[in-house]
Design a protein around this motif. Structure first.
Motif, PDB file in Angstrom:
ATOM      1  N   PRO A 143       0.933  -1.282  -0.100  1.00  0.00           N
ATOM      2  CA  PRO A 143       0.003  -0.161   0.162  1.00  0.00           C
ATOM      3  C   PRO A 143       0.847   1.049   0.126  1.00  0.00           C
ATOM      4  CG  PRO A 143      -0.969  -1.612   1.706  1.00  0.00           C
ATOM      5  CD  PRO A 143       0.501  -2.260   1.167  1.00  0.00           C
ATOM      6  N   ILE A 144       0.337   2.182  -0.689  1.00  0.00           N
ATOM      7  CA  ILE A 144       1.126   3.409  -1.021  1.00  0.00           C
ATOM      8  C   ILE A 144      -0.154   4.516  -0.724  1.00  0.00           C
ATOM      9  CG2 ILE A 144       2.112   5.099  -2.582  1.00  0.00           C
ATOM     10  CD1 ILE A 144       3.389   2.610  -3.624  1.00  0.00           C
ATOM     11  N   LEU A 145       0.212   5.500  -0.055  1.00  0.00           N
ATOM     12  CA  LEU A 145      -0.613   6.947  -0.038  1.00  0.00           C
ATOM     13  C   LEU A 145       0.163   8.073  -0.606  1.00  0.00           C
ATOM     14  CD1 LEU A 145      -3.022   8.506   0.611  1.00  0.00           C
ATOM     15  CD2 LEU A 145      -2.217   8.949   3.063  1.00  0.00           C
ATOM     16  N   GLY A 146      -0.082   8.306  -1.542  1.00  0.00           N
ATOM     17  CA  GLY A 146       0.567   9.570  -2.294  1.00  0.00           C
ATOM     18  C   GLY A 146      -0.003  10.935  -2.106  1.00  0.00           C
ATOM     19  N   ALA A 165      -1.966   4.044  -9.113  1.00  0.00           N
ATOM     20  CA  ALA A 165      -3.379   3.456  -9.160  1.00  0.00           C
ATOM     21  C   ALA A 165      -3.428   1.890  -9.360  1.00  0.00           C
ATOM     22  CB  ALA A 165      -4.030   4.091 -10.205  1.00  0.00           C
ATOM     23  N   ARG A 166      -2.265   1.575 -10.006  1.00  0.00           N
ATOM     24  CA  ARG A 166      -2.081  -0.126 -10.264  1.00  0.00           C
ATOM     25  C   ARG A 166      -1.395  -0.778  -9.266  1.00  0.00           C
ATOM     26  NH1 ARG A 166      -0.548   0.856 -16.723  1.00  0.00           N
ATOM     27  NH2 ARG A 166      -2.367   1.474 -17.456  1.00  0.00           N
ATOM     28  N   ALA A 229      -6.923   6.984 -14.945  1.00  0.00           N
ATOM     29  CA  ALA A 229      -5.557   6.199 -14.495  1.00  0.00           C
ATOM     30  C   ALA A 229      -5.966   4.822 -13.779  1.00  0.00           C
ATOM     31  CB  ALA A 229      -4.985   7.408 -13.570  1.00  0.00           C
ATOM     32  N   GLY A 230      -6.895   4.662 -13.268  1.00  0.00           N
ATOM     33  CA  GLY A 230      -7.315   3.447 -12.783  1.00  0.00           C
ATOM     34  C   GLY A 230      -7.854   3.408 -11.286  1.00  0.00           C
ATOM     35  N   PHE A 231      -8.160   4.594 -10.732  1.00  0.00           N
ATOM     36  CA  PHE A 231      -8.711   4.639  -9.295  1.00  0.00           C
ATOM     37  C   PHE A 231     -10.284   4.359  -9.558  1.00  0.00           C
ATOM     38  CE2 PHE A 231      -4.935   7.140  -8.552  1.00  0.00           C
ATOM     39  CZ  PHE A 231      -4.154   6.451  -7.634  1.00  0.00           C
ATOM     40  N   GLY A 232     -10.604   3.392  -8.905  1.00  0.00           N
ATOM     41  CA  GLY A 232     -12.021   3.052  -8.941  1.00  0.00           C
ATOM     42  C   GLY A 232     -13.087   3.863  -8.299  1.00  0.00           C
ATOM     43  N   TYR A 233     -12.430   4.613  -7.302  1.00  0.00           N
ATOM     44  CA  TYR A 233     -13.238   5.770  -6.854  1.00  0.00           C
ATOM     45  C   TYR A 233     -12.729   6.902  -6.626  1.00  0.00           C
ATOM     46  CZ  TYR A 233     -15.487   1.191  -5.095  1.00  0.00           C
ATOM     47  OH  TYR A 233     -16.034   0.102  -5.237  1.00  0.00           O
ATOM     48  N   GLN A 234     -13.488   7.981  -6.840  1.00  0.00           N
ATOM     49  CA  GLN A 234     -12.748   9.428  -6.796  1.00  0.00           C
ATOM     50  C   GLN A 234     -13.664  10.341  -6.321  1.00  0.00           C
ATOM     51  OE1 GLN A 234     -14.021   8.628 -10.145  1.00  0.00           O
ATOM     52  NE2 GLN A 234     -12.809   6.981 -10.275  1.00  0.00           N
ATOM     53  N   LEU A 235     -13.256  11.185  -5.239  1.00  0.00           N
ATOM     54  CA  LEU A 235     -13.843  12.292  -4.805  1.00  0.00           C
ATOM     55  C   LEU A 235     -13.278  13.467  -4.940  1.00  0.00           C
ATOM     56  CD1 LEU A 235     -14.076  11.198  -1.032  1.00  0.00           C
ATOM     57  CD2 LEU A 235     -15.706  10.629  -2.581  1.00  0.00           C
ATOM     58  N   GLY A 252      -8.284   9.828  -5.073  1.00  0.00           N
ATOM     59  CA  GLY A 252      -8.312   8.696  -5.782  1.00  0.00           C
ATOM     60  C   GLY A 252      -8.003   7.379  -4.944  1.00  0.00           C
ATOM     61  N   THR A 253      -8.928   6.369  -4.631  1.00  0.00           N
ATOM     62  CA  THR A 253      -8.570   5.302  -4.353  1.00  0.00           C
ATOM     63  C   THR A 253      -9.446   4.062  -5.154  1.00  0.00           C
ATOM     64  OG1 THR A 253      -8.906   4.039  -2.081  1.00  0.00           O
ATOM     65  CG2 THR A 253     -10.752   5.367  -2.721  1.00  0.00           C
ATOM     66  N   GLY A 254      -8.763   2.711  -4.813  1.00  0.00           N
ATOM     67  CA  GLY A 254      -9.515   1.529  -5.194  1.00  0.00           C
ATOM     68  C   GLY A 254     -10.299   0.922  -4.191  1.00  0.00           C
ATOM     69  N   SER A 255     -10.519   1.476  -3.156  1.00  0.00           N
ATOM     70  CA  SER A 255     -10.933   0.572  -2.100  1.00  0.00           C
ATOM     71  C   SER A 255     -12.240   1.553  -1.537  1.00  0.00           C
ATOM     72  CB  SER A 255     -10.015   0.635  -0.701  1.00  0.00           C
ATOM     73  OG  SER A 255     -10.439   0.230   0.494  1.00  0.00           O
ATOM     74  N   PRO A 256     -13.522   0.811  -1.392  1.00  0.00           N
ATOM     75  CA  PRO A 256     -14.484   1.242  -0.722  1.00  0.00           C
ATOM     76  C   PRO A 256     -14.162   1.550   0.650  1.00  0.00           C
ATOM     77  CG  PRO A 256     -15.358  -0.641  -1.893  1.00  0.00           C
ATOM     78  CD  PRO A 256     -13.613  -0.740  -1.884  1.00  0.00           C
TER      79      PRO A 256
END
Length: 367
Positions: A143-146, A165-166, A229-235, A252-256
């Motif tokens: 896991p990375i938080l940028g 994102a990938r 870019a590949g993030f499934g969810y964006q705010l 941007g995150t891929g996780s609910p």
């Protein structure tokens, strides 16, 4: 701008948001999963525009806040910190600010090599050095938080976002400064191409001339870029302080779970300081101040009603479906708010409920 500068109200509000989010993010990723017994071998936080570590009047900068919050976390004894497992990476381009940041961290925390986490402070550029540094530290596959938190130009290539994102369980936060949308013409067109993924993607936003619409369409354009870019969810949201200019953030995150954690953080930010979060989709509802969950028991925020109305203009929907839409598509609203909005809108005669009986999350409603 010198080595240190004054802390703006919007930046202080943003720091409170980050604190609340990281309070949830660290234990989610570092504690051993009770159901499976799995422990992640490595977690990396990248602050790519780190700054000097302190503001003009002595307030701590983001690197100090991030490190201090982690080392004094309530769940510290359950997070199994080690320099091999937890990496904090701070990049600063300006030499004087880099040197000040190093001195500030040493003054606050002592020798960095003695800490229970690995702290890497590098002089470099966010767009050029983020990916090589993450590779050097063995961050990929974990896991990375940028955090790409530039006060001025947003000049980080979309390729950086795409690579993160990938990567599994990874997220990004990008900040647009208060004048970016009105002074965007100062940026090189080729830079905009790299940030948004090509000229065809950002040209429609550039053609918008109405001042109050420019920030909306540019923010939405960047959100769309994170989606590509590949993030499934964006705010996307505007952070409005009580005084001073607003900031604009895209997450941007891929996780609910990450999505919910960010929204929970927005609700936990202390509303006594007067900040609020505004969804770019809304125009009629003013950001008069953040309502907390207790106030929501009695009041229905006009922004929420406006958003649900927009959703229903696309066709009838079940309340539960509207709740899912609120979670994934709006700045701060949660599934639990859908039923509250439906009840208020029915009371005001704005919607029709299909069938008789009590209004529930399974009810189908329409305008």
């Amino acid at each position: 701008m010198g080595v240190l500068w004054k802390l703006e109200p919007a930046t202080a509000a943003k720091h409170r948001l980050y604190q609340r989010y990281l309070d949830a993010w660290w234990p989610i990723l570092l504690q051993t999963a009770q159901s499976t017994g799995y422990t992640r071998p490595r977690v990396t936080l990248l602050d790519a525009f780190a700054g000097p570590g302190r503001y003009q009047d002595g307030e701590p900068g983001s690197p100090v806040i991030i490190l201090d919050r982690l080392l004094h976390h309530d769940a510290l004894d359950r997070m199994q910190l080690s320099p091999q497992r937890v990496h904090l990476v701070f990049i600063e381009k300006d030499r004087a600010r880099y040197e000040h940041l190093m001195a500030e961290l040493h003054a606050r925390f002592g020798p960095l090599g003695d800490l229970p986490v690995r702290v890497e402070v590098r002089r470099g550029e966010a767009g050029l050095d983020s990916l090589p540094l993450l590779t050097e530290l063995g961050a990929w596959g974990h896991p990375i938080l940028g955090i790409f938190d530039s006060w001025g130009s947003v000049n980080v290539p979309l390729d950086v976002m795409r690579r993160i994102a990938r990567n599994r369980s990874s997220e990004v936060i990008t900040t647009f400064g208060p004048n970016w949308f009105s002074r965007r013409e100062d940026l090189n067109l080729d830079i905009l191409d790299t940030v948004f993924g090509g000229r065809t993607f950002w040209t429609p936003a550039d053609e918008e001339l109405r001042s109050d619409e420019r920030w909306r369409i540019w923010l939405t354009t960047y959100r769309d870029a994170l989606r590509r870019a590949g993030f499934g969810y964006q705010l996307q949201f505007q952070l409005v302080p009580r005084t001073g200019q607003p900031l604009y953030l895209v997450f941007g995150t891929g996780s609910p779970a990450g999505l919910r954690a960010m929204k929970d953080a927005m609700w936990k930010v202390d509303d006594r300081d007067g900040e609020s979060f505004r969804d770019p989709r809304t125009r009629g509802a003013e950001a008069d101040g953040q309502l907390n969950f207790f106030q929501m028991d009695e009041l229905c925020d006009p922004e929420l009603v406006e958003l649900v109305t927009q959703r229903l203009k696309t066709g009838p929907a079940v309340v539960e479906t509207i709740g899912e839409w609120l979670l994934t598509e709006t700045a701060r609203w949660m599934p639990k708010h859908a039923l509250k909005a439906a009840r208020q809108m029915r009371q005001d005669g704005q919607i029709t409920v299909t069938g008789a009986g009590k209004l529930t999350t399974k009810s189908r409603i329409s305008l």
